[in-house]
Design a protein around this motif. Structure first.
Motif, short mmCIF file in Angstrom:
data_model
loop_
_atom_site.label_atom_id
_atom_site.label_comp_id
_atom_site.label_asym_id
_atom_site.label_seq_id
_atom_site.Cartn_x
_atom_site.Cartn_y
_atom_site.Cartn_z
N LEU A 284 6.73 6.90 -10.96
CA LEU A 284 7.60 5.92 -10.33
C LEU A 284 7.13 4.50 -10.64
N LEU A 285 5.82 4.29 -10.63
CA LEU A 285 5.28 2.96 -10.93
C LEU A 285 5.54 2.54 -12.38
N ARG A 286 5.48 3.51 -13.28
CA ARG A 286 5.65 3.19 -14.70
C ARG A 286 7.06 3.43 -15.21
N GLY A 287 7.91 4.11 -14.42
CA GLY A 287 9.26 4.42 -14.88
C GLY A 287 9.27 5.43 -16.01
N LEU A 288 8.36 6.41 -15.94
CA LEU A 288 8.22 7.41 -16.99
C LEU A 288 8.46 8.81 -16.44
N PRO A 289 8.91 9.74 -17.28
CA PRO A 289 9.13 11.12 -16.83
C PRO A 289 7.82 11.86 -16.65
N TRP A 290 7.89 12.92 -15.83
CA TRP A 290 6.69 13.74 -15.63
C TRP A 290 7.08 15.20 -15.49
N THR A 291 6.11 16.06 -15.77
CA THR A 291 6.29 17.50 -15.66
C THR A 291 5.04 18.09 -15.01
N CYS A 292 5.08 19.37 -14.69
CA CYS A 292 4.00 19.95 -13.89
C CYS A 292 3.74 21.40 -14.25
N SER A 293 2.47 21.78 -14.24
CA SER A 293 2.05 23.18 -14.30
C SER A 293 1.48 23.54 -12.93
N ALA A 294 2.13 24.46 -12.23
CA ALA A 294 1.66 24.92 -10.92
C ALA A 294 0.94 26.25 -11.11
N HIS A 295 -0.05 26.51 -10.26
CA HIS A 295 -0.89 27.67 -10.49
C HIS A 295 -0.96 28.61 -9.27
N ALA A 296 -1.87 28.39 -8.35
CA ALA A 296 -2.05 29.34 -7.25
C ALA A 296 -2.29 28.62 -5.94
N LYS A 297 -3.52 28.12 -5.74
CA LYS A 297 -3.84 27.43 -4.49
C LYS A 297 -2.86 26.30 -4.22
N ASP A 298 -2.51 25.56 -5.26
CA ASP A 298 -1.62 24.42 -5.09
C ASP A 298 -0.24 24.83 -4.58
N ILE A 299 0.20 26.03 -4.95
CA ILE A 299 1.50 26.52 -4.50
C ILE A 299 1.43 26.97 -3.05
N TRP A 300 0.39 27.74 -2.72
CA TRP A 300 0.37 28.44 -1.44
C TRP A 300 -0.26 27.65 -0.30
N THR A 301 -0.90 26.54 -0.60
CA THR A 301 -1.47 25.72 0.48
C THR A 301 -0.77 24.39 0.64
N SER A 302 0.24 24.12 -0.17
CA SER A 302 1.01 22.89 -0.05
C SER A 302 2.19 23.10 0.89
#
Length: 415
Positions: free
Chosen positions: A144-162
């Protein structure tokens, strides 16, 4: 004007012995012709490195792990970003998140994003986060600060504890998200209202590093105290790995059965587990090897008779996806005994390519281990079948190809 194709990859820490799958992915993308810059939220804490880390050419940059440690750097970044038109939108998103998650961690992530945005490499035009929790927060705010696109790789802990709201917001903001198990994929797809921008992509292995094991394992059956069956497990000593359950299972094995247990990994609970092994009366049969480099772990895979991992869902919801160490062990024809948690059944089919038991059940795990210990012929059959599955379905080149295509599609659409 064509988009700039150099990607800033945001990681929680780098390099990390426990995240070999990320390192091999980065190397694979580089070899596929994609330029990378690595940005880490934390400096390394491991005393060793895997060989793959030395092969990655990308430069590595570290953000302030804690804002108070580099206050001038953070202030300077704020002053750079504040006059920009994009700051108001980024701050609005951050403030909305802060109202739902009023924590120091949330403030720290925005501060780290300010530093990344202010120190942005001019020749980079894309952001990619590994893990959908804190790295994705920093990445999203930076985009958002740079006005650039982003993508993501989700794995395990990040999915289930967010929190679901946090994941849903990130999924709607990212151009696409990949995850590495069917269970994680279905969960994210539901949060994204069935969006086609969520993709399943197994990590796989660099099979050049985990070549065919041509050796023949001795037909040990636990009957000789002088030649015990070697049971191996690799993983950090944390709750979700279930090492307390594994130690209980080992203590339940018949007294006449000859075995040794080798553990590889660090972790906060390591000293507690050592004390637990003493309490159970099995400490003399257990070796704690600490964290080891990949080539040393490979030799242990090849010298062991059985691999086991007692994964569970932790009290905070944390769990493994598909532990890479199971794929590594299976690639070396090492029969695996594990639990039917998360993505593990996507690799191991009970009785065909491994043995699976319910989590948190030391009696069931003990029965499974005894069954496999006493039958070396079964071990050969399970190990051979598991290796075939890995080499057909878990070659990391397919995942690298999928990721490269996803990036290329976005870049072509932007031209």
């Amino acid at each position: 004007m064509p988009p700039r194709r150099k990607i800033v990859v945001v990681l929680k820490g780098y390099p990390r012995l426990s995240e070999t799958f990320i390192a091999q992915e980065l190397l694979g993308l580089e070899r596929a012709g994609i330029e990378l810059i690595i940005v880490a939220l934390r400096r390394p804490t491991d005393g060793k490195r895997h060989p793959v880390h030395d092969e990655i050419k990308a430069s590595v940059h570290y953000l302030p792990e804690y804002l108070h440690e580099e206050p001038l750097r953070v202030l300077k970044s704020l002053l750079v970003c504040l006059p920009q038109a994009s700051f108001r939108r980024a701050f609005g998103t951050f403030f909305a998140d802060l109202r739902r998650d009023f924590t120091r961690n949330r403030i720290r992530r925005f501060g780290q994003a300010l530093v990344l945005a202010a120190e942005w490499p001019d020749d980079a035009g894309w952001l990619h986060a590994h893990f959908a929790h804190t790295p994705a927060s920093v990445t999203r705010y930076t985009s958002l600060l740079r006005g650039l696109p982003w993508t993501c790789s989700a794995h395990a802990k990040d999915i289930w504890t967010s929190a679901d709201w946090d994941l849903a917001d990130k999924l709607s903001s990212a151009r696409w998200t990949v995850t590495c198990t069917e269970t994680g994929f279905q969960h994210l797809k539901k949060l994204a209202n069935g969006s086609s921008r969520v993709h399943l992509s197994y990590h796989g292995l660099d099979l050049a590093r985990f070549g065919d094991f041509q050796g023949i394992r001795p037909p040990r059956d636990g009957s000789s105290p002088d030649d015990p069956v070697i049971i191996l497990s690799v993983g950090r000593a944390v709750e979700k790995k279930g090492f307390d359950t594994l130690l209980q299972a080992l203590a339940l094995l018949p007294r006449d059965l000859a075995w040794r247990f080798e553990h590889v990994g660090g972790g906060d609970q390591l000293n507690r587990l050592k004390g637990f092994a003493q309490k159970l009366g099995i400490a003399s049969r257990v070796s704690w090897n600490g964290a080891l480099a990949q080539e040393d772990v490979l030799q242990l895979y090849r010298s062991a008779d059985i691999f086991t991992l007692a994964c569970r869902i932790a009290s905070d919801g944390d769990r493994d996806g598909l532990p890479n160490v199971l794929v590594e062990a299976a690639s070396q024809r090492l029969p695996c005994v594990s639990t039917n948690v998360s993505g593990i059944p996507e690799l191991l089919t009970d009785g065909e390519t491994g043995v699976l038991v319910p989590p948190d059940d030391p009696k069931a795990l003990a029965r499974a281990l005894e069954y496999v210990i006493r039958d070396p012929t079964l071990r050969v059959r399970l190990g051979d079948a598991a290796e075939r599955r890995v080499r057909v379905h878990f070659d990391h080149q397919s995942s690298i190809g999928q990721l490269k295509n996803l990036f290329e599609q976005e870049w072509q659409a932007a031209t």
